[in-house]
Design a protein around this motif. Structure first.
Motif, PDB file in Angstrom:
ATOM      1  N   MET A  85       4.827  13.068  16.017  1.00 50.76           N
ATOM      2  CA  MET A  85       5.227  11.792  14.979  1.00 50.76           C
ATOM      3  C   MET A  85       4.037  11.194  14.514  1.00 50.76           C
ATOM      4  O   MET A  85       4.354  10.033  14.224  1.00 50.76           O
ATOM      5  N   VAL A  88       3.491   9.412  10.953  1.00 51.48           N
ATOM      6  CA  VAL A  88       4.414   8.316  10.766  1.00 51.48           C
ATOM      7  C   VAL A  88       3.937   7.006  11.709  1.00 51.48           C
ATOM      8  O   VAL A  88       4.617   5.860  11.688  1.00 51.48           O
ATOM      9  N   ASP A 108      15.404   8.757   7.588  1.00 47.83           N
ATOM     10  CA  ASP A 108      15.234   8.089   8.631  1.00 47.83           C
ATOM     11  C   ASP A 108      14.355   8.783   9.875  1.00 47.83           C
ATOM     12  O   ASP A 108      14.806   9.971  10.028  1.00 47.83           O
ATOM     13  N   ILE A 109      13.714   8.188  10.452  1.00 48.51           N
ATOM     14  CA  ILE A 109      13.280   8.803  11.695  1.00 48.51           C
ATOM     15  C   ILE A 109      14.356   8.247  12.971  1.00 48.51           C
ATOM     16  O   ILE A 109      15.104   7.230  12.877  1.00 48.51           O
ATOM     17  N   VAL A 120      12.447  12.598  19.187  1.00 45.59           N
ATOM     18  CA  VAL A 120      12.328  11.493  17.870  1.00 45.59           C
ATOM     19  C   VAL A 120      11.925  12.481  16.650  1.00 45.59           C
ATOM     20  O   VAL A 120      10.666  13.151  16.949  1.00 45.59           O
ATOM     21  N   LYS A 121      12.315  12.535  15.906  1.00 48.60           N
ATOM     22  CA  LYS A 121      11.916  13.337  14.581  1.00 48.60           C
ATOM     23  C   LYS A 121      12.476  12.647  13.135  1.00 48.60           C
ATOM     24  O   LYS A 121      13.433  11.680  13.463  1.00 48.60           O
ATOM     25  N   THR A 122      12.051  13.182  12.261  1.00 49.88           N
ATOM     26  CA  THR A 122      12.555  12.488  10.787  1.00 49.88           C
ATOM     27  C   THR A 122      13.737  13.371  10.468  1.00 49.88           C
ATOM     28  O   THR A 122      13.824  14.591  10.680  1.00 49.88           O
TER      29      THR A 122
END
Lengths: 166, 390
Positions: A85, A88, A108-109, A120-122
């Motif tokens: 990530m 971002v 959203d992330i 954790v991803k979009t």
């Protein structure tokens, strides 16, 4: 000031071992009883250069807890691992703020759980409307995760911010 | 006061009991989703006994309080996972749940680390089942913890309604006795064992059953005077409560609190000093968090322990000690040390302790703190250290 309590990873007790099970060592709990410390916030935006002494005008005071946390009863901190990530602005060892009270929407992330693993991803959707989890790394080293019906999938919370020490 | 706010001649209260299902296990699962659907037990740190069990572990017949070494074979056979307990995590999660619940009623009694009573009498114009569902869904979303909500006109009935919410899927985790028709409620109470009633333990239940009181409904119909003579005034109160007369009221703690209480009835009686000390440490830590949250300092510490008053044939012991402090403090380390000193004074071996707790009183606000001339460090100086100590 922002303070965190490191969670002890719950260790298994022999003879049953937790091989393959993820740990919770990445979670930290915001210390919300900490007294607010309001530090001056300068009104002029500082580009990566030297701020002009003439612009030392204090607009308001800022408390870091107040700035980072909307809903204290639903907020948890995590430590970012890996480079998926970076585009971002989430670098390894960064602390990310996860708010479970927010309803996730596309773009959203998010902190998601895929087959028992945290990531954790979009949040995204493919043309068929199925959920995909998108990395943010232009090197192409990380591929989107396509969520299928056989997978155990859950959105744990929405990542609403991050912070870092140098 | 508006006219319709006036109390009715026979007001029916609506008291809710909200509790977290398998609290310690559920906390662990929030942060380790691989534990979901797997038999899990949480073990006490000093002696490795099961202090919490997932439904899967309960279904495999793991008894509460069983030491891990005795579970080894069963654990190997069924892949039961044993976790050491993490009380700092449980206290944090408990505080979140209690804080969310506080938004649903100004009248809250935090009954234990995973249970809270709320007085919803003032909210009766609403559909309390959907109000309860709202609480349940919010706590699940915000904290990841599953709760059940039971509503009744007394605390004893709220406890029973909670039991039904938990055991009977038809209620979808929220059960309101007050919303049921009398015949419907009677039918339900006929199906519940008398031993499920709050305060009626494993010893009293067989005695009542021998007298023909097998179900909740049987006891509800019993003659309270006769059973008081035969048993105790506690049982008489229980019968009145089953019939909707409030005998045990909410111990409301309305802010700003003059006292901060943290206590719990144990699932299993505790005998040894170390386990009690572990509990007292946990309760004091959580009380100290509440103290700092309202920016107060405590001028005295009270510690108490007691055996179960419901087990009158077992040796009874109950004692408490109040320790005035030289200067008011909000420091967790100091408060825990004082509480443990107090525990040492009142602890007597060979009793089955059923409940322990701490209370902070003589609270003063940050401005009102007077430093003791002779104390090494004033409360204000320690304030800065809390963060690292607690």
């Amino acid at each position: 000031m922002l303070k965190t309590t490191k969670l002890k990873t719950s260790k298994s007790i022999p003879p049953i071992c937790l091989t393959g099970l993820g740990t919770i060592g990445v979670f930290q709990l915001p210390r919300l009883n900490a007294p607010a410390i309001n530090l001056p916030l300068y009104a002029s935006k500082v580009s990566a250069g030297f701020p002009s002494p003439a612009e030392e005008y204090v607009e308001k005071r800022l408390d870091t807890n107040d700035y980072l946390i909307d809903q204290k009863d639903a907020t948890f901190f995590i430590t970012i691992q890996g480079y998926s990530m970076v585009d971002v602005g989430l670098l390894p060892k960064d602390k990310a703020v996860v708010d479970r009270s927010k309803t996730p929407t596309v773009g959203d992330i998010v902190l998601a759980v895929v087959d028992g693993e945290f990531t954790v991803k979009t949040l995204g959707r493919n043309k068929e409307g199925a959920v995909r989890l998108l990395p943010a790394n232009s090197t192409g080293a990380y591929k989107p995760i396509e969520i299928t019906e056989e997978m155990n999938f859950e959105i744990w919370g929405v990542v609403t911010g991050s912070f870092r020490r140098f | 006061m508006k006219e319709n706010d006036m109390p009715l001649p026979h007001p029916t209260r609506s008291i809710a009991l909200i509790d977290v299902n398998n609290f310690y296990v559920s906390c662990e699962r929030v942060f380790n989703p691989k534990l979901v659907g797997v038999p899990v037990v949480v073990l006490s740190n000093n002696d490795g006994c099961a202090v919490a069990r997932s439904n899967e572990a309960k279904a495999l017949g793991v008894p509460m309080g069983e030491p891990w070494f005795k579970l080894k074979d069963l654990a190997k056979q069924h892949g039961i996972i044993g976790l050491s307990s993490n009380y700092a995590l449980y206290a944090d999660m408990s505080n979140r749940v209690m804080s969310i619940l506080r938004e649903y009623s100004p009248d809250q009694e935090v009954y234990s680390i995973d249970e809270s009573f709320l007085d919803l009498t003032g909210f009766q114009s609403r559909d309390l089942i959907s109000y309860g569902q709202h609480m349940r869904k919010r706590i699940l979303k915000w904290t990841g913890l599953p709760v059940c909500v039971g509503i009744g006109s007394t605390k004893t009935l709220a406890k029973l309604a909670n039991h039904c919410a938990k055991k009977r899927p038809v209620f979808n985790s929220v059960c309101n006795f007050n919303a049921m028709l009398p015949t419907e409620l009677e039918h339900l109470l006929c199906q519940i064992d008398v031993g499920e009633i709050w305060g009626i333990g494993r010893k009293l239940a067989p005695k009542l059953q021998a007298l023909g009181f097998n179900t909740v409904q049987d006891l509800k119909r019993a003659n309270p005077d006769r059973l008081r003579q035969q048993f105790s005034v506690v049982l008489e109160k229980t019968i009145h409560e089953l019939n909707g007369t409030v005998c045990i009221d909410l111990e409301e703690i309305s802010p700003p609190k003059q006292q901060i209480m943290s206590s719990r009835s144990f699932g299993q009686p505790i005998r040894d000093y170390n386990s009690l000390a572990e509990s007292i440490t946990l309760y004091m830590s959580s009380a100290a968090v509440k103290l700092r949250r309202q920016q107060s300092f405590a001028g005295s510490v009270h510690v108490f322990i007691r055996t179960s008053p419901f087990k009158q044939d077992a040796p009874q012991y109950s004692n408490g000690i109040t320790i005035p402090l030289p200067s008011a403090t909000d420091n967790t380390m100091q408060l825990v040390n004082i509480a443990l000193w107090g525990l040492k004074q009142i602890y007597r071996p060979n009793y089955d302790y059923a409940k322990a707790g701490v209370m902070l009183s003589e609270l003063v606000t940050a401005q009102g703190v007077q430093n003791d001339l002779f104390s090494q460090s004033g409360a204000n100086a320690e304030n800065g250290k809390n963060c690292t100590l607690s």
